[in-house]
Design a protein around this motif. Sequence first.
Motif, mmCIF file in Angstrom:
data_model
loop_
_atom_site.group_PDB
_atom_site.id
_atom_site.type_symbol
_atom_site.label_atom_id
_atom_site.label_comp_id
_atom_site.label_asym_id
_atom_site.label_seq_id
_atom_site.Cartn_x
_atom_site.Cartn_y
_atom_site.Cartn_z
ATOM 1 N N SER A 1 3.507 3.865 -1.931
ATOM 2 C CA SER A 1 4.003 4.268 -3.253
ATOM 3 C C SER A 1 5.432 4.792 -3.188
ATOM 4 O O SER A 1 6.052 5.035 -4.220
ATOM 5 C CB SER A 1 3.091 5.349 -3.838
ATOM 6 O OG SER A 1 3.085 6.499 -3.000
ATOM 7 N N GLY B 1 5.491 -1.410 -7.936
ATOM 8 C CA GLY B 1 4.585 -0.862 -6.943
ATOM 9 C C GLY B 1 5.089 0.391 -6.266
ATOM 10 O O GLY B 1 4.319 1.106 -5.628
ATOM 11 N N LEU B 2 6.383 0.683 -6.380
ATOM 12 C CA LEU B 2 6.936 1.897 -5.791
ATOM 13 C C LEU B 2 7.182 2.932 -6.883
ATOM 14 O O LEU B 2 7.866 2.660 -7.863
ATOM 15 C CB LEU B 2 8.261 1.598 -5.087
ATOM 16 C CG LEU B 2 8.214 0.932 -3.709
ATOM 17 C CD1 LEU B 2 9.630 0.733 -3.187
ATOM 18 C CD2 LEU B 2 7.412 1.755 -2.713
ATOM 19 N N ASP B 3 6.611 4.105 -6.687
ATOM 20 C CA ASP B 3 6.831 5.181 -7.656
ATOM 21 C C ASP B 3 8.241 5.761 -7.517
ATOM 22 O O ASP B 3 8.883 6.080 -8.515
ATOM 23 C CB ASP B 3 5.797 6.286 -7.452
ATOM 24 C CG ASP B 3 4.387 5.809 -7.761
ATOM 25 O OD1 ASP B 3 4.243 4.882 -8.580
ATOM 26 O OD2 ASP B 3 3.443 6.357 -7.167
ATOM 27 N N ASN C 1 10.762 4.711 -9.698
ATOM 28 C CA ASN C 1 10.336 3.337 -10.014
ATOM 29 C C ASN C 1 11.391 2.292 -9.628
ATOM 30 O O ASN C 1 11.847 1.504 -10.458
ATOM 31 C CB ASN C 1 10.013 3.209 -11.510
ATOM 32 C CG ASN C 1 8.942 4.198 -11.947
ATOM 33 O OD1 ASN C 1 7.910 4.327 -11.286
ATOM 34 N ND2 ASN C 1 9.214 4.911 -13.032
ATOM 35 N N ASP D 1 0.809 -1.217 0.000
ATOM 36 C CA ASP D 1 0.000 0.000 0.000
ATOM 37 C C ASP D 1 0.844 1.269 0.000
ATOM 38 O O ASP D 1 0.320 2.371 0.150
ATOM 39 C CB ASP D 1 -0.931 0.006 1.208
ATOM 40 C CG ASP D 1 -0.170 -0.045 2.525
ATOM 41 O OD1 ASP D 1 1.011 -0.461 2.514
ATOM 42 O OD2 ASP D 1 -0.741 0.343 3.557
#
Length: 796
Positions: free
Chosen positions: A76, A122-124, A118, A74
Amino acid sequence: MKSLASFLVFYAILTLSPQAKEESFQIVHKSKSVPIIFDRNDAEVVAISSNAMAEDIKLITGIRPEISSKPKPDASAAIIIGTLGKSAMIGDLIDRGKISKGLLDGKWETFLIQIVKNPFHGLDHALVIAGSDPRGTAFGVFELSKRLGVSPWVYWADVKPAKRRDLTVTLNQVVMGPPSVKYRGIFLNDEDWGLQPWAAKNIDTDIKDIGPKTYARIFELMLRLKANYVWPAMHKCTKAFFYYDENPKVAAQYGIVLGATHCEPMLRNNVDEWQKNFFKEYGSKPGPWRYDTNEKEIKRYWNDRVKEVADRKVDAVFTVGMRGIHDGKMPGPKSTTGKIKLMDKVIKDQRNMIAEHFKRDFSEIPQIFCPYKEVLQLYQQGAEVPEDVTIVWADDNHGYIRQLSTPEEQKRSGRSGVYYHLSYWGPPEDYLWLSSVSPTLISYEMNKAYAYGADRLWVFNVGDIKPAELETEFAMDLAWDIEAWPPEEAADYVEQWAARTLGQSFAGEVAEIKAEYYRLAASGKPEHINLVSFSEQEAGRRLEAYQAIERKAIDLKKRIPAHLQNAYFQLIYYPVICAAKMNEKHLYARMGDHGRSQDAHSEIKKLTQAYNKELAGGKWDGMMSMNPRNRPVFGMPKIQNRETPQEASNTSIKTINVSELQFDSSKLQVIRGLGVDGESLSRIRFDGLSYEDAGNAPTASIRLNLPAGLRRIKLVCVPTHAIHEGRSLRCSVKIDGRQHKVLDVNSGSKSKKWTKNVIRGYSSAEVVFDLKKGGSVDLQLALLDPGLAISSIVVY
C-alpha cells in the motif's frame, strides 16, 4: 549563530519528530519494509544508490526492502526513486500534478523528497525522491539515508547507526539544489603510506593496487557527501586510473566526473603512462618531456586519451597547460618569454584535440587551468588562458589561498575555482599524518574565494581520506551551500557534526575537544612541532592544554556506545591523543625529560598498531602510518638540557585579545576558531574596497594605560595572502590620535618570511611609537584591506 539546540529541533522536524505540519511515512513497521521502486531505464547511479539505501535500512532495522521496477500488488506504500526525463514513473507523477516539474527542470543536481498521496493505482501513498539529473537523484537518496541516521562515514569510519525495530520519517517537501559550486571534489594524494597499501591488502587484492573495488567505495562516499568530481590517486606506487579498464566504467556507473591534477594534462598520468608504461602502450621508449622538441610524440600521447574519453563518453573535466612529468617545472626554453610562448601553444593544441574529438564548442567541454607554483608566475607574466577555461587558484599548500581573480578575471565565462590542501607533501614541511585544518579556516578562505567568483570547481587534497573525515565533510557541505557555514558560524559545525555522527549527548564535549585541537595545531601542526620554538612558559601552557583535551578524550571514550567505539577512535581519539603525544615527545625532550618523551613516542606506536591491527577486526590494516616519508619529526628527538626561549629578550606589557576591542559590528567581526589565539578580527565583506585613507576604513580601538617610553606594537595575524594582484594586507595603527603608521603583513609565497609564518601559524608586523608621558591612551586599528585577519595585538 546556529546553536546546537536550534539545529537539533530543525533536524528532528526533518526526520523523526512528529510535527503538526509535517507528514509521516512508515518505512519499516512490524518487521516489514515498504518496497523501493525505480525505473530500470534510469541511470546506473540510481540503481546503485537505491540498493545502497536498502542496505542502510537493513543496517538500522535488520529488514532489507525489496527492490522492484513497478509497484507491488500487495503493497500500500512504497519509496519511489527516479530522474526527471529518465523515469516513466516520475514523468507520470508530474503529468498528474503529484510533484512539480518546475522545481527540477533545467537545474543542476537538484532533488526533491516528498510524500505523495495516491501516487498510482493500488498505492495509498509513497515517499518520492526525484532528481533533475541522475546525480541529483542519488544525492536525494543519500540525503534521506542521512536523515534516517546513516552517516556518510558508515563504511569509511565505521559510524554505525543505532538499531531500531520500526523506522518512520517525518517531513514536509524537501527541495535541495542547485549547489553553490558546480564541481565539488577530492584529490586522492600521497597514497603511498595509507590508501594504496590498504587497498592492495584488503580491497583490490587481485591487482594489489587502488582499483575499481576501492574506487566504488570511494565514489559511494562521494555521493553521500554530495561530491561529484575526483582527481584519482597518481603517485608511482599506483597504476594510472585508465590502466584498469574497469576504473572509468565504475566512475560512469556512479556518475562521478573525472579530472586530473595540475600536472596531469588531458587526463594523462605521466608518472605511470609516460615514464613507466609508455613502451607497453606504444612499443617504444618515450622521448624527452619537452613540447618544444618532442611535440609530435607528446601530442599523440595526449590525443589518444582525449579520443578514448570522447569515444567512451566519459564525463570529464580536462586540465590544460603543462608542467613537468610530476609536479615540477615545465621543461623547455630558459627564458620566461619562451616558456610563455610554449605554454600558449600547448593550450591551443590541447583545445584543438578536444574540439576534434567531441565535435562541440570549447565552452561545452569543461576545462581547467591551475596556476600552481611556478605556473602562477607564467600566468601573471602573460600566458594566455582562453576565457571559457576555468582558472583554478591554489592555496599555498598550507591552507591560505595565494591569489584570486581580479575584477577583470571575474568577467571570464569560465569563472574560477580553488585547489585546496587538507594534506600536503612538500616544503617547507609535510603534513601527511593527521588532519588539523579547521573548518573555520576552510570557511574563511573558501568564502573569500567564492566572493571573487570561484564558484565553478573546488577540489580538496584529502590525502588518504583518513583521518580527514570531518574536514572533508565540512568542505563538501560548504561547497554544496556556501551560505550554510559562513566564517563567523563555522566554529559551530563540529558540534552539529558530532550530534549526528556520535550522538547528541556527546556533541558538546566533542566540540570542546576539537576546538582546542584546532587552536593548538594553528600554532604548530603535530607534523611541524619540531620546527617551532616556544619559551619554557609557552611550552608548559601548551602541554597543559594538550593534556587537558587528552583527559577529556579518554573520559569520553568510556561513555561512547559500543557500536560507535570504532568510529570514535578513528574520528576523535586517535588524532587527539596522537597530537598530544607528539607535542609531549618533542617538548619534554627539549626540557631534558627523556622518560616522558619516550613514553609519548611509545604511545603513538601503540595507538597506530591498534588502528591497523585491532580496529574493526583489522579492517584498516595498512591505512595508518605514524611516520609517512620518515620525516625527522616522527623519530625520537635529541634530549636537550633546557628550552631555548623564543624572543627571550622581548618583554611584553600587554597582549590584547581582539574580543576586547570596540568596533562597528556592521563592518567588522570577531571570528571564533580562526588563528593562533582562537579568534581573529576581520572585515565582514571580503569583496569590499581597499582604502588609502584610514579615516574611511573600518576601525577597532581600545583604551590602554601605558608607561612612557618607546612602545612597540606588534600585530599577530592569520598568515593569509593579499586577495589578488594590486592589493595588500594593510593595517593602520594609531596611538592617542597621533599620525597613523601603516603595516603590511602580506608576504610573498615561498619567501623565508612565508616559510616562518606557515610553520608557526601567524604573520606579524611591528611599529614603534615614542610616548612622551605615561597614562591612558587610545590604540586604534584601521583595517585597510579585506582578507586581513588580526588575532592579537602585543605591546612591548
